[in-house]
Design a protein around this motif. Structure first.
Motif, mmCIF file in Angstrom:
data_model
loop_
_atom_site.group_PDB
_atom_site.id
_atom_site.type_symbol
_atom_site.label_atom_id
_atom_site.label_comp_id
_atom_site.label_asym_id
_atom_site.label_seq_id
_atom_site.Cartn_x
_atom_site.Cartn_y
_atom_site.Cartn_z
ATOM 1 N N SER A 80 0.818 -1.211 0.000
ATOM 2 C CA SER A 80 0.000 0.000 0.000
ATOM 3 C C SER A 80 0.854 1.265 0.000
ATOM 4 O O SER A 80 1.988 1.289 0.475
ATOM 5 N N LYS A 81 0.274 2.316 -0.545
ATOM 6 C CA LYS A 81 0.893 3.641 -0.495
ATOM 7 C C LYS A 81 1.108 4.064 0.952
ATOM 8 O O LYS A 81 2.113 4.689 1.284
ATOM 9 N N PHE A 82 0.160 3.717 1.813
ATOM 10 C CA PHE A 82 0.215 4.020 3.242
ATOM 11 C C PHE A 82 1.497 3.453 3.865
ATOM 12 O O PHE A 82 2.238 4.147 4.553
ATOM 13 N N GLY A 157 -9.974 3.336 4.042
ATOM 14 C CA GLY A 157 -9.050 3.313 2.920
ATOM 15 C C GLY A 157 -8.224 2.044 2.844
ATOM 16 O O GLY A 157 -8.584 0.999 3.384
ATOM 17 N N PHE A 158 -7.070 2.169 2.173
ATOM 18 C CA PHE A 158 -6.210 1.021 1.882
ATOM 19 C C PHE A 158 -4.917 1.165 2.679
ATOM 20 O O PHE A 158 -4.137 2.061 2.419
ATOM 21 N N GLY A 159 -4.686 0.328 3.629
ATOM 22 C CA GLY A 159 -3.476 0.426 4.423
ATOM 23 C C GLY A 159 -3.154 -0.861 5.159
ATOM 24 O O GLY A 159 -1.990 -1.197 5.367
ATOM 25 N N VAL A 189 -11.486 8.186 -0.131
ATOM 26 C CA VAL A 189 -10.336 7.303 -0.304
ATOM 27 C C VAL A 189 -9.577 7.571 -1.597
ATOM 28 O O VAL A 189 -8.511 6.989 -1.814
ATOM 29 N N ILE A 190 -10.113 8.447 -2.443
ATOM 30 C CA ILE A 190 -9.375 8.822 -3.655
ATOM 31 C C ILE A 190 -8.273 9.817 -3.295
ATOM 32 O O ILE A 190 -7.123 9.667 -3.701
ATOM 33 N N SER A 191 -8.632 10.810 -2.493
ATOM 34 C CA SER A 191 -7.656 11.820 -2.087
ATOM 35 C C SER A 191 -6.709 11.309 -1.008
ATOM 36 O O SER A 191 -5.546 11.694 -0.956
ATOM 37 N N SER A 193 -5.387 7.783 0.602
ATOM 38 C CA SER A 193 -5.407 6.338 0.396
ATOM 39 C C SER A 193 -5.794 5.570 1.658
ATOM 40 O O SER A 193 -6.449 4.538 1.580
ATOM 41 N N ASN A 194 -5.404 6.065 2.823
ATOM 42 C CA ASN A 194 -5.778 5.381 4.065
ATOM 43 C C ASN A 194 -6.786 6.216 4.837
ATOM 44 O O ASN A 194 -6.678 6.394 6.042
ATOM 45 N N TYR A 195 -7.786 6.735 4.135
ATOM 46 C CA TYR A 195 -8.783 7.595 4.756
ATOM 47 C C TYR A 195 -9.430 6.908 5.954
ATOM 48 O O TYR A 195 -9.853 5.761 5.893
#
Length: 232
Positions: A80-82, A157-159, A189-191, A193-195
């Motif tokens: 993940s980007k996170f 989000g994604f993390g 979650v677009i702006s 990534s781990n919203y």
């Protein structure tokens, strides 16, 4: 009850709201637990527990990171980007970033029985993904509606290697007559990534009191305004 104490941010917040409050705090990360003891052990109204919290008592793997605010029973998604942003921010490599330790965990129902706690005014649960497990370990005290306010973090989000949703909480709390009354932070979650956001649930009695408050049509400065001809 403060689950996921980290460095004591919520302890300070609770004491600012009510200096007479009794706080039971949980932090399984050894280094953070030591800091909490150093900073708060002189206050006998604060009990610091070097424990994790889950749906039952036992031992679990606990993932700790250079960025200690993301420590969790749930592991971070390394793709993940996170995860990549936290590795860069901590100036470490991927192997140094994560450490797995075995921790002792309890559940809230057991803890309350062992410590003669019959009622909880507020429980804050910020555990980076294990919140629903902790709610499952509160079956007895939630069924009795002996918890007034529940503050929960929700990661949308994604993390982490597990995904989360409102349903994880609603399927537990709505069946226990708890109502969602507040959601903090607007975002997506677009702006981000781990919203993630924070939620407030209250028991049925408090929800009814809020309804009655509005039906009484009164002014509470900074909270709600009375409706009249000049303020429709």
């Amino acid at each position: 009850i403060d689950v996921g104490a980290n460095e004591g941010q919520s302890i300070k917040r609770f004491k600012k709201i009510n200096s007479q409050s009794n706080i039971h705090s949980f932090e399984p990360t050894p280094e953070l637990y030591k800091k909490l003891v150093q900073n708060f052990s002189d206050d006998k109204s604060i009990k610091i527990n070097n424990l994790g919290v889950a749906d039952t008592k036992g031992k679990l793997n606990f993932y700790t990171y250079k960025s200690n605010k993301i420590n969790s029973i749930v592991s971070v998604d390394k793709n993940s980007k996170f995860s990549k942003s936290r590795i860069l921010a901590s100036k470490s490599n991927e192997k140094e970033f994560e450490n797995i330790v075995k921790i002792d965990v309890t559940d809230i129902d057991s803890y309350c029985e062992e410590n003669n706690i019959s009622e909880i005014d507020l429980i804050k649960i910020d555990t980076q993904g294990s919140e629903s497990k902790i709610l499952l370990g509160m079956e007895k005290i939630l069924s009795q509606e002996k918890v007034s306010i529940i503050e929960l973090e929700l990661i949308l989000g994604f993390g982490y290697e597990k995904s989360f949703s409102f349903y994880d909480y609603e399927k537990i709390l709505s069946n226990k007559n708890y109502k969602l009354i507040a959601i903090s932070d607007a975002g997506n979650v677009i702006s981000f990534s781990n919203y993630q956001t924070n939620l407030l649930y209250v028991k049925k009695e408090i929800f009814k009191n809020i309804r009655d408050l509005h039906e009484s049509n009164i002014d509470i400065p900074g909270v709600t305004n009375k409706t009249d001809k000049s303020n429709p």
